[in-house]
Design an enzyme around this catalytic site. Structure first.
Site, PDB file in Angstrom:
ATOM      1  N   CYS A 191      11.508  60.414  52.226  1.00 43.13           N
ATOM      2  CA  CYS A 191      10.675  59.353  51.637  1.00 43.13           C
ATOM      3  C   CYS A 191       9.270  59.317  52.231  1.00 43.13           C
ATOM      4  O   CYS A 191       8.387  58.656  51.693  1.00 43.13           O
ATOM      5  CB  CYS A 191      11.353  58.001  51.777  1.00 43.13           C
ATOM      6  SG  CYS A 191      12.969  57.962  51.003  1.00 43.13           S
ATOM      7  N   HIS A 227       6.174  52.354  51.219  1.00 41.43           N
ATOM      8  CA  HIS A 227       7.274  53.043  50.536  1.00 41.43           C
ATOM      9  C   HIS A 227       8.213  51.975  49.978  1.00 41.43           C
ATOM     10  O   HIS A 227       8.617  51.048  50.689  1.00 41.43           O
ATOM     11  CB  HIS A 227       8.010  53.922  51.546  1.00 41.43           C
ATOM     12  CG  HIS A 227       9.321  54.422  51.053  1.00 41.43           C
ATOM     13  ND1 HIS A 227       9.464  55.035  49.832  1.00 41.43           N
ATOM     14  CD2 HIS A 227      10.569  54.373  51.615  1.00 41.43           C
ATOM     15  CE1 HIS A 227      10.739  55.344  49.653  1.00 41.43           C
ATOM     16  NE2 HIS A 227      11.424  54.963  50.713  1.00 41.43           N
ATOM     17  N   ASN A 248      14.155  53.024  44.625  1.00 42.38           N
ATOM     18  CA  ASN A 248      13.574  53.916  45.634  1.00 42.38           C
ATOM     19  C   ASN A 248      13.458  55.318  45.032  1.00 42.38           C
ATOM     20  O   ASN A 248      14.468  55.977  44.790  1.00 42.38           O
ATOM     21  CB  ASN A 248      14.478  53.913  46.867  1.00 42.38           C
ATOM     22  CG  ASN A 248      13.964  54.802  47.984  1.00 42.38           C
ATOM     23  OD1 ASN A 248      13.080  55.623  47.779  1.00 42.38           O
ATOM     24  ND2 ASN A 248      14.546  54.651  49.167  1.00 42.38           N
TER      25      ASN A 248
HETATM   26  N1  COA Z   1      27.619  45.895  44.906  1.00 40.03           N
HETATM   27  C1  COA Z   1      28.483  45.039  45.473  1.00 40.03           C
HETATM   28  N2  COA Z   1      28.856  45.105  46.766  1.00 40.03           N
HETATM   29  C2  COA Z   1      28.322  46.096  47.505  1.00 40.03           C
HETATM   30  C3  COA Z   1      27.430  47.028  46.960  1.00 40.03           C
HETATM   31  C4  COA Z   1      27.077  46.900  45.614  1.00 40.03           C
HETATM   32  N3  COA Z   1      26.217  47.745  44.996  1.00 40.03           N
HETATM   33  N4  COA Z   1      27.058  47.873  47.944  1.00 40.03           N
HETATM   34  C5  COA Z   1      27.709  47.507  49.049  1.00 40.03           C
HETATM   35  N5  COA Z   1      28.470  46.431  48.783  1.00 40.03           N
HETATM   36  C6  COA Z   1      29.352  45.726  49.693  1.00 40.03           C
HETATM   37  C7  COA Z   1      29.782  46.584  50.859  1.00 40.03           C
HETATM   38  O1  COA Z   1      30.822  47.459  50.459  1.00 40.03           O
HETATM   39  C8  COA Z   1      30.225  45.552  51.848  1.00 40.03           C
HETATM   40  O2  COA Z   1      31.520  45.134  51.506  1.00 40.03           O
HETATM   41  P1  COA Z   1      32.703  45.159  52.599  1.00 40.03           P
HETATM   42  O3  COA Z   1      32.222  44.195  53.667  1.00 40.03           O
HETATM   43  O4  COA Z   1      33.866  44.683  51.829  1.00 40.03           O
HETATM   44  O5  COA Z   1      32.771  46.584  53.041  1.00 40.03           O
HETATM   45  C9  COA Z   1      29.283  44.374  51.565  1.00 40.03           C
HETATM   46  O6  COA Z   1      28.697  44.633  50.292  1.00 40.03           O
HETATM   47  C10 COA Z   1      28.199  44.173  52.594  1.00 40.03           C
HETATM   48  O7  COA Z   1      27.673  45.409  52.951  1.00 40.03           O
HETATM   49  P2  COA Z   1      26.453  45.534  53.912  1.00 40.03           P
HETATM   50  O8  COA Z   1      26.269  46.990  54.238  1.00 40.03           O
HETATM   51  O9  COA Z   1      26.537  44.567  55.024  1.00 40.03           O
HETATM   52  O10 COA Z   1      25.281  45.025  52.956  1.00 40.03           O
HETATM   53  P3  COA Z   1      23.760  44.936  53.305  1.00 40.03           P
HETATM   54  O11 COA Z   1      23.311  43.559  53.179  1.00 40.03           O
HETATM   55  O12 COA Z   1      23.388  45.719  54.539  1.00 40.03           O
HETATM   56  O13 COA Z   1      23.119  45.750  52.080  1.00 40.03           O
HETATM   57  C11 COA Z   1      22.121  47.850  51.633  1.00 40.03           C
HETATM   58  C12 COA Z   1      23.399  47.113  51.896  1.00 40.03           C
HETATM   59  C13 COA Z   1      22.441  49.316  51.371  1.00 40.03           C
HETATM   60  C14 COA Z   1      21.464  47.260  50.380  1.00 40.03           C
HETATM   61  C15 COA Z   1      21.183  47.688  52.879  1.00 40.03           C
HETATM   62  O14 COA Z   1      21.850  48.041  54.041  1.00 40.03           O
HETATM   63  C16 COA Z   1      19.933  48.487  52.762  1.00 40.03           C
HETATM   64  O15 COA Z   1      19.111  48.233  51.906  1.00 40.03           O
HETATM   65  N6  COA Z   1      19.706  49.441  53.671  1.00 40.03           N
HETATM   66  C17 COA Z   1      18.547  50.302  53.669  1.00 40.03           C
HETATM   67  C18 COA Z   1      18.749  51.375  52.668  1.00 40.03           C
HETATM   68  C19 COA Z   1      17.490  52.105  52.359  1.00 40.03           C
HETATM   69  O16 COA Z   1      16.535  51.514  51.923  1.00 40.03           O
HETATM   70  N7  COA Z   1      17.497  53.424  52.560  1.00 40.03           N
HETATM   71  C20 COA Z   1      16.419  54.269  52.270  1.00 40.03           C
HETATM   72  C21 COA Z   1      15.374  54.167  53.315  1.00 40.03           C
HETATM   73  S1  COA Z   1      14.093  55.294  53.003  1.00 40.03           S
END
Ligand code: COA
Length: 326
Positions: free
Chosen positions: A113, A253, A283
């Site tokens: 990215c 980004h 993204n």
């Molecule tokens: N829909 C519904 N539930 C979802 C889901 C979706 N699309 N994706 C994940 N969940 C669930 C998970 O499975 C988890 O359930 P569990 O507790 O039963 O396992 C729950 O939601 C919470 O997961 P968690 O990882 O704590 O959520 P979060 O608030 O951290 O959000 C992301 C997850 C991926 C959105 C977040 O971590 C994020 O944005 N990270 C950065 C990713 C990114 O931008 N990467 C590129 C960088 S260049």
């Protein structure tokens, strides 16, 4: 002093739109969950006949048109991408051929990215050293082809797009003032594509295990992204003896709305200084910054003399910033 100045911007997104409601039919998720956790409402998906080079070429043509530059005047083309047409040669070579940019050297930069800012930095250095007069810098991705569509943690985040800028050697105070690149390769497995490089060659078992798709530990990436993007933004300001009030537009980004808000808060930016379009594209990795810059430019949000801060974070980990006077 010779500076590299942006004289044209362009972007291209594929026609097909995949909304959160469409995703509800594929994975166990909801529009409400995706919007509140990521800020994303929809993303664009390339058609089967479209390749990354096609997206890049379309964006480049629009940037060239705005700059009033012919393809044969371009002397370097650098594409930031992690989803190139081929493992090799570079997608930039395909773009060079598509454009008929017969006088340009062409290569890709793989910095996930942060790819566009790493590519921009290479092009700027060659211009400032007097080795280049007119360059095309492109970020282009078809990330939807490396998604695991059964993994709800990742597949809702990413989309396809391309953005491009023409930069030219110009005398004066306007142009790219500095670029700042950083890497930490010790945690690369938090965000990567395990196969199919030379480490894991294609096999039926690996295909079955989805090794060819994007793997990510979202929570961990989130924390490092915010910290790194805020730090590099502050370094860019300090090295140019500027403060946060000097920034007319912050173009980060577009990973996730919560990452953007948390980063902007750490830097001390106000909401109206931050450009956001992640809601419509998700993204798009190396494409987010040039796509956002082109949208802001064409919407008349950038005036001559404005100070812009570009800021990225991605797999590797890599992170980068560029400060420029428009
Ligand atoms: N829909 C519904 N539930 C979802 C889901 C979706 N699309 N994706 C994940 N969940 C669930 C998970 O499975 C988890 O359930 P569990 O507790 O039963 O396992 C729950 O939601 C919470 O997961 P968690 O990882 O704590 O959520 P979060 O608030 O951290 O959000 C992301 C997850 C991926 C959105 C977040 O971590 C994020 O944005 N990270 C950065 C990713 C990114 O931008 N990467 C590129 C960088 S260049």
């Amino acid at each position: 002093m010779i500076r590299a100045r942006i004289t044209g911007t362009g972007s291209y997104v594929p026609e097909k739109v995949l909304t959160n409601f469409d995703l509800e039919k594929i994975i166990d998720t909801s529009d409400e969950w995706i919007r509140t956790r990521t800020g994303i409402r929809e993303r664009h998906v390339a058609a089967d006949h479209e390749n990354t080079s096609d997206l890049a070429t379309n964006a480049a043509k629009r940037a060239l048109e705005m700059a009033g530059v012919n393809a044969d005047e371009i002397d370097q083309i650098i594409v930031g991408t992690i989803t190139g047409d081929y493992p090799w040669p570079a997608t930039a070579c395909v773009v060079q051929a598509n454009l008929g940019a017969v006088n340009a050297s062409a290569f890709d930069v793989s910095a996930a990215c942060s790819g566009f800012l790493f590519a921009l930095s290479c092009a700027v250095d060659r211009i400032e050293a007097g080795h280049s007069k007119k360059a095309l810098v492109i970020g282009a991705e078809i990330l939807t082809r490396i998604m695991n569509w059964e993994d709800r943690n990742t597949c809702m985040l990413f989309g396809d797009a391309a953005g491009a800028v023409v930069i030219e050697a110009r005398e004066g105070e306007n142009g790219i003032l500095s670029t700042h690149l950083y890497t930490d390769g010790t945690q690369l497995e938090l965000l990567y594509q395990p196969g199919f490089g030379t480490k894991l060659l294609p096999s039926a078992e690996l295909l079955e295990s989805k090794a060819h798709t994007l793997h990510m530990q979202g929570n961990e990436v989130f924390k490092v992204a915010v910290r790194s993007m805020a730090e590099v933004a502050k370094i860019a300001l300090k090295e140019n003896s500027m403060s946060v009030e000097d920034i007319d537009l912050f173009i980060p980004h577009q990973a996730n709305i919560r990452i953007l808000h948390a980063t902007a808060k750490r830097i001390g930016l106000k909401d109206d200084q931050v450009f956001i379009n992640v809601d419509r594209y998700g993204n798009t990795s190396g494409a987010t910054i040039p796509l956002a810059m082109d949208e802001a430019n064409r919407a008349g949000l950038i005036k001559e003399g404005d100070i812009l801060l570009l800021d990225a974070f991605g797999g590797g980990f890599t992170w980068a910033a560029a400060l420029l006077r428009w």
